[in-house]
Design a protein around this motif. Structure first.
Motif, PDB file in Angstrom:
ATOM      1  N   GLU B  14       0.962  -1.105  -0.014  1.00 35.11           N
ATOM      2  CA  GLU B  14       0.159   0.196  -0.115  1.00 35.11           C
ATOM      3  C   GLU B  14       0.251   1.467   0.109  1.00 35.11           C
ATOM      4  OE1 GLU B  14      -0.228  -2.424   1.977  1.00 35.11           O
ATOM      5  OE2 GLU B  14      -2.409  -2.913   2.161  1.00 35.11           O
ATOM      6  N   VAL B  15       2.140   0.894   0.779  1.00 36.82           N
ATOM      7  CA  VAL B  15       3.019   2.485   0.887  1.00 36.82           C
ATOM      8  C   VAL B  15       4.364   2.483  -0.084  1.00 36.82           C
ATOM      9  CG1 VAL B  15       4.742   3.142   1.554  1.00 36.82           C
ATOM     10  CG2 VAL B  15       3.074   2.518   2.831  1.00 36.82           C
ATOM     11  N   LYS B  16       4.051   1.303  -0.671  1.00 39.41           N
ATOM     12  CA  LYS B  16       5.006   0.706  -2.173  1.00 39.41           C
ATOM     13  C   LYS B  16       4.079   1.593  -3.475  1.00 39.41           C
ATOM     14  CE  LYS B  16       7.958  -2.996  -1.399  1.00 39.41           C
ATOM     15  NZ  LYS B  16       7.735  -3.948  -2.109  1.00 39.41           N
ATOM     16  N   ASN B  17       2.489   1.500  -3.261  1.00 40.73           N
ATOM     17  CA  ASN B  17       1.659   2.067  -4.983  1.00 40.73           C
ATOM     18  C   ASN B  17       2.449   3.191  -5.029  1.00 40.73           C
ATOM     19  OD1 ASN B  17       1.100  -0.339  -5.374  1.00 40.73           O
ATOM     20  ND2 ASN B  17      -1.173  -0.579  -4.165  1.00 40.73           N
ATOM     21  N   ILE B  18       2.209   4.133  -3.386  1.00 40.36           N
ATOM     22  CA  ILE B  18       2.427   5.456  -3.428  1.00 40.36           C
ATOM     23  C   ILE B  18       3.778   6.326  -4.553  1.00 40.36           C
ATOM     24  CG2 ILE B  18       0.656   6.260  -2.216  1.00 40.36           C
ATOM     25  CD1 ILE B  18       2.583   6.851   0.374  1.00 40.36           C
ATOM     26  N   LEU B  19       4.769   5.448  -4.177  1.00 36.92           N
ATOM     27  CA  LEU B  19       6.426   6.116  -4.435  1.00 36.92           C
ATOM     28  C   LEU B  19       6.320   6.880  -5.611  1.00 36.92           C
ATOM     29  CD1 LEU B  19       7.821   3.412  -2.914  1.00 36.92           C
ATOM     30  CD2 LEU B  19       7.918   5.427  -1.573  1.00 36.92           C
ATOM     31  N   ASN B  84      -7.861   6.899 -10.076  1.00 33.76           N
ATOM     32  CA  ASN B  84      -8.603   6.443  -8.673  1.00 33.76           C
ATOM     33  C   ASN B  84      -7.451   6.830  -7.520  1.00 33.76           C
ATOM     34  OD1 ASN B  84     -10.373   4.304  -8.210  1.00 33.76           O
ATOM     35  ND2 ASN B  84      -9.180   2.766  -9.358  1.00 33.76           N
ATOM     36  N   VAL B  85      -6.451   7.519  -7.862  1.00 32.40           N
ATOM     37  CA  VAL B  85      -4.376   8.173  -7.742  1.00 32.40           C
ATOM     38  C   VAL B  85      -5.142   8.323  -6.173  1.00 32.40           C
ATOM     39  CG1 VAL B  85      -5.498  10.540  -8.918  1.00 32.40           C
ATOM     40  CG2 VAL B  85      -3.055  10.097  -8.124  1.00 32.40           C
ATOM     41  N   SER B  86      -6.150   9.555  -6.013  1.00 33.86           N
ATOM     42  CA  SER B  86      -6.348   9.378  -4.358  1.00 33.86           C
ATOM     43  C   SER B  86      -6.657   8.506  -3.264  1.00 33.86           C
ATOM     44  CB  SER B  86      -8.074  10.851  -4.695  1.00 33.86           C
ATOM     45  OG  SER B  86      -9.065  10.495  -4.849  1.00 33.86           O
ATOM     46  N   SER B  87      -7.354   7.505  -4.580  1.00 34.05           N
ATOM     47  CA  SER B  87      -7.596   6.500  -3.455  1.00 34.05           C
ATOM     48  C   SER B  87      -6.499   6.089  -2.906  1.00 34.05           C
ATOM     49  CB  SER B  87      -8.633   4.924  -3.383  1.00 34.05           C
ATOM     50  OG  SER B  87      -9.679   5.852  -3.974  1.00 34.05           O
ATOM     51  N   ILE B  88      -5.164   5.400  -3.887  1.00 34.51           N
ATOM     52  CA  ILE B  88      -4.074   4.710  -3.607  1.00 34.51           C
ATOM     53  C   ILE B  88      -3.207   5.533  -2.687  1.00 34.51           C
ATOM     54  CG2 ILE B  88      -1.924   4.451  -4.637  1.00 34.51           C
ATOM     55  CD1 ILE B  88      -3.717   4.056  -7.205  1.00 34.51           C
ATOM     56  N   VAL B  89      -3.261   7.204  -2.363  1.00 25.93           N
ATOM     57  CA  VAL B  89      -2.272   7.966  -1.402  1.00 25.93           C
ATOM     58  C   VAL B  89      -3.372   8.086  -0.875  1.00 25.93           C
ATOM     59  CG1 VAL B  89      -1.706  10.382  -1.962  1.00 25.93           C
ATOM     60  CG2 VAL B  89      -1.950   9.630  -3.591  1.00 25.93           C
ATOM     61  N   PHE B  90      -4.797   7.605   0.169  1.00 22.18           N
ATOM     62  CA  PHE B  90      -5.169   7.725   0.686  1.00 22.18           C
ATOM     63  C   PHE B  90      -4.469   6.540   1.154  1.00 22.18           C
ATOM     64  CE2 PHE B  90      -8.218   6.605   3.589  1.00 22.18           C
ATOM     65  CZ  PHE B  90      -9.028   7.683   4.273  1.00 22.18           C
ATOM     66  N   THR B  91      -4.627   5.699   0.820  1.00 22.21           N
ATOM     67  CA  THR B  91      -4.426   4.324   1.374  1.00 22.21           C
ATOM     68  C   THR B  91      -3.047   3.693   1.703  1.00 22.21           C
ATOM     69  OG1 THR B  91      -6.143   3.267   0.143  1.00 22.21           O
ATOM     70  CG2 THR B  91      -4.505   1.857   1.361  1.00 22.21           C
ATOM     71  N   GLY B  92      -1.347   4.980   1.277  1.00 20.84           N
ATOM     72  CA  GLY B  92      -0.716   4.906   1.512  1.00 20.84           C
ATOM     73  C   GLY B  92      -0.475   5.558   2.921  1.00 20.84           C
ATOM     74  N   ILE B  93      -0.892   7.060   2.870  1.00 18.90           N
ATOM     75  CA  ILE B  93      -0.346   7.578   4.300  1.00 18.90           C
ATOM     76  C   ILE B  93      -1.524   7.252   5.051  1.00 18.90           C
ATOM     77  CG2 ILE B  93      -0.989   9.746   5.015  1.00 18.90           C
ATOM     78  CD1 ILE B  93      -1.285  11.394   1.757  1.00 18.90           C
ATOM     79  N   ASN B 115      12.302   9.385   4.464  1.00 17.67           N
ATOM     80  CA  ASN B 115      13.950   9.892   3.641  1.00 17.67           C
ATOM     81  C   ASN B 115      14.461   8.593   3.230  1.00 17.67           C
ATOM     82  OD1 ASN B 115      13.833  13.128   3.707  1.00 17.67           O
ATOM     83  ND2 ASN B 115      15.132  12.228   6.078  1.00 17.67           N
ATOM     84  N   GLU B 116      14.173   7.513   3.346  1.00 18.81           N
ATOM     85  CA  GLU B 116      14.729   5.829   2.883  1.00 18.81           C
ATOM     86  C   GLU B 116      13.878   6.538   1.705  1.00 18.81           C
ATOM     87  OE1 GLU B 116      16.931   3.143   4.629  1.00 18.81           O
ATOM     88  OE2 GLU B 116      18.516   5.658   5.787  1.00 18.81           O
ATOM     89  N   LEU B 117      12.501   5.784   1.584  1.00 12.02           N
ATOM     90  CA  LEU B 117      11.485   6.284   0.992  1.00 12.02           C
ATOM     91  C   LEU B 117      12.024   7.025  -0.463  1.00 12.02           C
ATOM     92  CD1 LEU B 117       8.193   5.214   2.964  1.00 12.02           C
ATOM     93  CD2 LEU B 117       9.725   3.700   1.860  1.00 12.02           C
ATOM     94  N   LYS B 118      12.580   7.592  -0.039  1.00 11.65           N
ATOM     95  CA  LYS B 118      12.676   9.407  -1.283  1.00 11.65           C
ATOM     96  C   LYS B 118      10.967   9.161  -1.699  1.00 11.65           C
ATOM     97  CE  LYS B 118      17.378   6.862  -2.513  1.00 11.65           C
ATOM     98  NZ  LYS B 118      17.747   6.906  -0.778  1.00 11.65           N
ATOM     99  N   LEU B 119      11.247   9.482  -0.824  1.00 16.86           N
ATOM    100  CA  LEU B 119       9.350  10.653  -1.091  1.00 16.86           C
ATOM    101  C   LEU B 119       9.675  11.707  -1.448  1.00 16.86           C
ATOM    102  CD1 LEU B 119       7.305   9.031   1.565  1.00 16.86           C
ATOM    103  CD2 LEU B 119       6.935   8.855  -1.047  1.00 16.86           C
TER     104      LEU B 119
END
Lengths: 201, 224
Positions: B14-19, B84-93, B115-119
């Protein structure tokens, strides 16, 4: 509070029973009485003697079934009244002397009552008519370590189980969970009750 | 490195998806979604009653509607984005914050691990901001929101002295009547004899003492 004549004003049926009692063998009579006195205050539907025992007694005492029944009822009545007025052994003698009961039977009543008075009265005083009475208390004390939404927790918590006994319905259990603060509050309430009880003593 | 990221050994999908998305998103958009996640976290509750349940449903419906609207705005501007971008971002956050609360990670490590995730930096800054502000409140909320047996709601009592009864004319015994209502609304009134009351009081004080003794054990430092 003891009434003046608690046995003399009763029915002719009772007096007939006394005549039957007078005819009984004095050596066997006290043993019958001690069984009866132990059943005072028990559920009326419960038999004092079992069917088999009654048949044996009829044989031993040479009585008809209805005669034995009359004797048991009269003896129960005497003990119930004695307990109700919390008579002492001597007052019981005084009361029974006003009836047609013979001296050896009166002594039997007196000695059986003196022996059992305290336990019987104690039991009768603690009899409750409340539908639910608190019986057993069980508890478990534990430390919560984690939960689905959080790791690394250390929170003490206790679960209490109150067993509520009921005469008519099935017994119930009430389960309550307390954290430390809630348990402290509960304890303070119990201390208030205790203070009230102390002030009564 | 001996410390593991608060997100775990494997970053949740779920977090990977927002990268891949994160770089393309405008700050205003992500801020909006962070706010929605926070309102979701705050209103989420395990043991809801009917009223709370309806309120929570209302909030989730609101969030859902707002996500749809903001999503369609974004997609109009840039058609390379999934609708679905907002749903993906919502889930990630939501996952990021949920895991942070679950492990009670410090604000510093929270930042380091993100920071490690390079966000993107502004994105991290926003999350960090929210986490700093709400860390304590959310941790407390989650800690108190757990499955529980019913608890004591109200406790009333009465001390009686029995004068007489059908069995004996002079009793003069005290008895206690208690009425207990639990948090599930179950109410019971029952009689407690003197002996049983002493047993109850003894047991409660014993458990309290056990709790206090436990506090003294250094090995089990209790979370306040």
């Amino acid at each position: 509070m003891s009434a003046t004549d608690i046995f003399t004003t009763t029915s002719s049926k009772f007096n007939d029973s006394l005549v039957l009692i007078n005819k009984l063998d004095s050596s066997k009579f006290p043993r019958i009485l001690s069984r009866i006195v132990q059943k005072i205050g028990c559920d009326k539907s419960e038999r004092i003697f079992s069917q088999v025992e009654e048949e044996q007694l009829q044989g031993v005492l040479g009585l008809a079934a209805y005669e034995l029944k009359a004797i048991i009822e009269a003896c129960s009545f005497i003990f119930e009244q004695t307990a109700y007025y919390s008579l002492s052994g001597n007052s019981l003698i005084a009361q029974l002397q006003k009836t047609t009961l013979q001296n050896d039977k009166i002594t039997a009543f007196q000695s059986v009552w003196t022996e059992n008075a305290e336990s019987t009265l104690q039991q009768l005083r603690s009899k409750s008519v409340a539908p639910l009475v608190l019986g057993d208390i069980g508890w478990r004390f534990h430390l919560q370590m984690s939960q689905s939404s959080m790791s690394k927790i250390k929170q003490p918590s206790a679960i209490f189980e109150f067993d509520l006994k009921s005469d008519s319905k099935k017994d119930e259990k009430m389960v309550l969970e307390f954290n430390k603060e809630q348990l402290q509050d509960f304890f303070l309430q119990l201390e208030l009750v205790q203070a009230k009880l102390d002030s009564l003593a | 490195m001996d410390r593991i990221s608060f997100l775990g050994y494997n970053i949740p999908i779920e977090v990977k998806n927002i990268l891949p998305l994160a770089q393309k998103l405008e700050q205003a958009f992500t801020r909006h979604i962070v706010a929605l996640v926070v309102s979701y976290l705050k209103s989420k509750k395990i043991d809801q009653n009917q009223q709370e349940y309806e309120k929570f449903n209302q909030i989730t419906r609101d969030i859902h509607d707002k996500l749809n609207i903001s999503s369609s705005n974004i997609v109009e501007k840039d058609n390379t984005l999934d609708s679905n971008v907002s749903s993906i971002v919502f889930t990630g956050i939501y996952y990021i914050l949920k895991l942070a609360i679950k492990t009670k990670v410090t604000v510093e490590y929270f930042q380091t691990d993100l920071n490690e995730l390079k966000l993107p930096a502004p994105f991290i800054a926003d999350l960090q901001n929210v986490y700093t502000k709400l860390r304590k409140e959310l941790i407390e909320k989650v800690q108190n929101d757990k499955i529980l047996f019913p608890q004591l709601e109200t406790f009333k009592w009465r001390v009686d002295v029995i004068i007489s009864s059908s069995f004996t004319s002079r009793v003069l015994n005290p008895v206690i009547l208690m009425e207990i209502t639990d948090t599930k609304g179950k109410e019971r009134t029952f009689e407690v004899s003197l002996d049983t009351f002493h047993k109850l009081r003894y047991n409660v004080s014993k458990v309290l003492k056990d709790m206090e003794d436990l506090d003294q054990l250094p090995i089990l430092k209790i979370d306040k």
